[in-house]
Design an enzyme around this catalytic site. Structure first.
Site, short mmCIF file in Angstrom:
data_model
loop_
_atom_site.label_atom_id
_atom_site.label_comp_id
_atom_site.label_asym_id
_atom_site.label_seq_id
_atom_site.Cartn_x
_atom_site.Cartn_y
_atom_site.Cartn_z
N LYS A 294 -3.16 9.14 -8.50
CA LYS A 294 -3.07 9.70 -7.14
C LYS A 294 -1.71 9.37 -6.52
O LYS A 294 -1.43 8.20 -6.24
CB LYS A 294 -4.18 9.14 -6.25
CG LYS A 294 -4.30 9.92 -4.94
CD LYS A 294 -5.08 9.18 -3.88
CE LYS A 294 -4.25 8.18 -3.15
NZ LYS A 294 -3.08 8.73 -2.47
N GLU B 41 0.97 -4.20 -6.61
CA GLU B 41 2.43 -4.33 -6.41
C GLU B 41 2.69 -3.96 -4.96
O GLU B 41 2.59 -2.79 -4.57
CB GLU B 41 3.19 -3.38 -7.34
CG GLU B 41 3.05 -3.70 -8.82
CD GLU B 41 3.78 -4.98 -9.23
OE1 GLU B 41 4.47 -5.59 -8.38
OE2 GLU B 41 3.65 -5.37 -10.40
N CYS C 228 11.03 -1.22 -2.79
CA CYS C 228 10.29 -2.49 -2.62
C CYS C 228 11.21 -3.68 -2.86
O CYS C 228 11.12 -4.68 -2.16
CB CYS C 228 9.08 -2.53 -3.55
SG CYS C 228 9.48 -2.26 -5.28
N GLU D 218 9.19 -6.49 6.87
CA GLU D 218 9.78 -5.56 5.90
C GLU D 218 10.20 -4.29 6.62
O GLU D 218 9.36 -3.54 7.12
CB GLU D 218 8.76 -5.21 4.81
CG GLU D 218 9.36 -4.29 3.76
CD GLU D 218 8.36 -3.77 2.72
OE1 GLU D 218 7.19 -3.55 3.05
OE2 GLU D 218 8.79 -3.57 1.57
P1 NAD Z 1 0.83 2.70 1.52
O1 NAD Z 1 0.16 1.41 1.25
O2 NAD Z 1 0.70 3.31 2.85
O3 NAD Z 1 0.35 3.82 0.47
C1 NAD Z 1 0.41 3.62 -0.92
C2 NAD Z 1 -0.66 4.47 -1.58
O4 NAD Z 1 -1.95 3.99 -1.22
C3 NAD Z 1 -0.64 5.94 -1.20
O5 NAD Z 1 -0.91 6.71 -2.35
C4 NAD Z 1 -1.78 6.04 -0.21
O6 NAD Z 1 -2.33 7.33 -0.12
C5 NAD Z 1 -2.77 5.07 -0.82
N1 NAD Z 1 -3.81 4.56 0.10
C6 NAD Z 1 -3.86 4.63 1.45
N2 NAD Z 1 -4.98 4.02 1.89
C7 NAD Z 1 -5.63 3.55 0.82
C8 NAD Z 1 -6.83 2.80 0.62
N3 NAD Z 1 -7.60 2.41 1.65
N4 NAD Z 1 -7.20 2.46 -0.63
C9 NAD Z 1 -6.43 2.83 -1.69
N5 NAD Z 1 -5.29 3.54 -1.57
C10 NAD Z 1 -4.89 3.89 -0.34
O7 NAD Z 1 2.35 2.42 1.12
P2 NAD Z 1 3.60 3.37 1.37
O8 NAD Z 1 3.93 3.32 2.81
O9 NAD Z 1 3.33 4.69 0.70
O10 NAD Z 1 4.72 2.60 0.50
C11 NAD Z 1 5.60 1.69 1.03
C12 NAD Z 1 5.19 0.28 0.69
O11 NAD Z 1 5.02 0.14 -0.73
C13 NAD Z 1 6.23 -0.77 1.07
O12 NAD Z 1 5.59 -1.89 1.62
C14 NAD Z 1 6.87 -1.15 -0.27
O13 NAD Z 1 7.47 -2.42 -0.31
C15 NAD Z 1 5.69 -1.04 -1.18
N6 NAD Z 1 6.13 -0.88 -2.57
C16 NAD Z 1 5.93 -1.91 -3.44
C17 NAD Z 1 6.38 -1.79 -4.74
C18 NAD Z 1 6.19 -2.90 -5.74
O14 NAD Z 1 6.34 -2.66 -6.93
N7 NAD Z 1 5.85 -4.10 -5.33
C19 NAD Z 1 7.04 -0.64 -5.14
C20 NAD Z 1 7.24 0.39 -4.21
C21 NAD Z 1 6.78 0.26 -2.91
#
Ligand code: NAD
Length: 467
Positions: free
Chosen positions: A168, A241, A275, A371
């Site tokens: 997804k 992650e 990230c 962040e």
């Molecule tokens: P987000 O947590 O809002 O969304 C990530 C994913 O989770 C999306 O696909 C979203 O639809 C899904 N999601 C939303 N609610 C959910 C739920 N209740 N259960 C399961 N899935 C759900 O994150 P974002 O804003 O899309 O991404 C940015 C964040 O991701 C930043 O904090 C960044 O640091 C982090 N990030 C971490 C890594 C890593 O490898 N550690 C890599 C890239 C981004």
């Protein structure tokens, strides 16, 4: 643009619902994307469950061979995929090409993976072996900053280990992933790979679903906590992650011009939406002013614009919510530090913010403590390197970090003291498919990539035989 499809049980299907995808460089509607209903999510999970016994019984070498074919499809279609990625995500076309080709490398790496049976003991009293078995249905959930490469951190390892997958992407960047699904659909037996999309409304149903055995999640720390809570009832395996607030520590023995250039790229690539971007830059007294000046010079020089324009170096923020969030950090920084470059949006449509450098700022401000995930970098002064490490470590996050010095012993000693999943020396933000990657503290649970990452998609089984 032709309508895109979900991939469920080997079939390319329309969504029960749809949703708008906005081009962040223009704020115009890019296209409608199919959006899965709860019924379609359930169908995807059921298909993955049904496909699991056959896929698990397929020899690992045959599963691996398919990954090489996926890599080739990515390479063959790089132009189309990169253009689509730029249009939905915002990043410059050259970076989008890099993401597509980089994703191919991750598939290729795991096409050579093995999970050999390990003999733990062979003695007069017993023979003990460790086997690695697939888990079952894996849900792969990906954020919007790197839709393809973060998918490629998960899919190859999950599939080669014998799991079936429901993938997804994020609600604002579904298109490249869907097109990827169309390009590889015929390679896999029905149900082995399923791709659904949502409007941020199906995550909870995925994490609670009894037939999903593991969730491999990349996203924010807040959502990661919800995933962990949602997975508790069914005791799913988890890899999380999550967010980061990477500190980089620059010592006073560096070549300022060279290091500032590399630090700039590590802070502002993908307009800071990485990230493992440098998000807090600690610079020692002796070079503090010179580093600030050089960062400001670079920030004033770069070209910000639509990623499709040939001279663009930095694109827009990916979505309006993130754009507003970063503007909030800028407003806060006006009071907590001195903005020496950027600090402005760009006239006209598009979620553009110029690379922003903030000096004379310290802990206790939002920009240092939280962040930002955008093109705004705080530069913090320090005198004693040990004190800088202590301040860098005093964060709930622990994803990446880096030490910059021309003295290898000095850098290594500090690297040993840093609390982070990865500490780079004289570089930042370098990942590779064979090198394990993960965060500590609020930055995550578990590991992706490398042998360790592959093993996280398996269950350990011991066979213990009497002599
Ligand atoms: P987000 O947590 O809002 O969304 C990530 C994913 O989770 C999306 O696909 C979203 O639809 C899904 N999601 C939303 N609610 C959910 C739920 N209740 N259960 C399961 N899935 C759900 O994150 P974002 O804003 O899309 O991404 C940015 C964040 O991701 C930043 O904090 C960044 O640091 C982090 N990030 C971490 C890594 C890593 O490898 N550690 C890599 C890239 C981004």
């Amino acid at each position: 643009m032709n309508p895109l499809h979900l991939l469920i049980d080997g079939q390319l299907v329309a969504g029960d619902l749809d949703m708008d995808v906005i081009n962040p460089a223009t704020e115009a509607l890019l296209c409608k994307s199919p959006r899965a209903s709860k019924r379609q999510l359930d169908a995807a999970i059921a298909a993955a469950k049904k496909a699991f016994p056959g896929w698990r019984a397929t020899p690992m070498a045959s599963r691996a061979a398919l990954l090489e074919q996926v890599a080739q499809r990515l390479e063959t279609n790089v132009d189309e995929l990169a253009r689509l990625l730029t249009q939905e995500q915002g990043k410059p076309l050259a970076d989008a090409r890099g993401e597509v080709l980089g994703s191919a490398l991750y598939f290729r790496h795991f096409s050579k993976a093995e999970l050999p049976v390990r003999v733990i003991e062979h003695s007069d009293s017993r023979h003990v072996e460790a086997h690695r078995l697939p888990l079952g249905v894996v849900a792969a959930i990906v954020p919007w900053n790197f839709p393809l490469i973060l998918m490629a951190f998960k899919l190859p390892a999950a599939l080669v280990a014998g799991n079936t997958v429901v993938l997804k992407p994020a609600a604002t960047t579904p298109l490249t992933t869907l097109r990827f699904g169309e390009l590889v659909a015929d390679l896999f037996p029905p149900g082995v790979l399923n791709i659904i999309t949502d409007a941020n409304d199906l995550g909870a149903a995925i994490t609670a679903h009894p037939d999903v055995r593991k969730v491999s999640f990349t996203g924010s720390t807040e959502t990661g906590k919800r995933v962990m809570a949602g997975a508790a009832d069914t005791l799913k395996r988890l890899t999380l992650e999550l967010g980061g607030n990477d500190a980089a520590i620059v010592l006073d023995d560096v070549d300022v011009k060279a290091v500032a250039g590399r630090v700039f790229k590590a802070g502002f690539a993908n307009s800071g939406q990485v990230c493992i971007a440098i998000k807090r830059l600690y610079v020692q007294d002796g070079v503090y002013d010179a580093v600030c000046d050089e960062l400001a010079r670079l920030a004033n020089e770069v070209v910000v614009g639509d990623g499709l324009a040939p001279d663009t170096q930095y694109g827009p923020l990916q979505n309006k919510a993130q754009y507003e969030k970063v503007k909030g950090f800028i407003e806060d920084a006006r009071h907590s530090g001195n903005i020496i470059a950027g600090g402005s949006t760009q006239a006209g449509p598009g979620y553009f913010i110029r690379p922003t450098v903030v000096r004379d700022i310290t802990e206790g401000s939002r920009l240092v403590d939280e962040e930002q995930f955008g093109p705004i970098l705080p530069v913090i002064r320090f005198t004693d390197p040990d004190d800088a490490v202590a301040r860098a470590n005093n964060s709930p996050y622990g994803l990446g970090s880096s030490i910059w010095s021309s003295n290898p012993q000095r850098a290594y000693r500090l690297a040993e003291m840093m609390d982070a999943g990865t500490v780079w020396v004289n570089k930042h933000r370098e990942l590779a498919p064979g090198i394990p990657f993960g965060g500590c503290k609020f930055s995550g649970v578990g590991t992706e990539l490398g042998e360790r990452g592959l093993e996280e998609f398996t269950q350990l089984k011991v066979i213990n035989i009497a002599a």
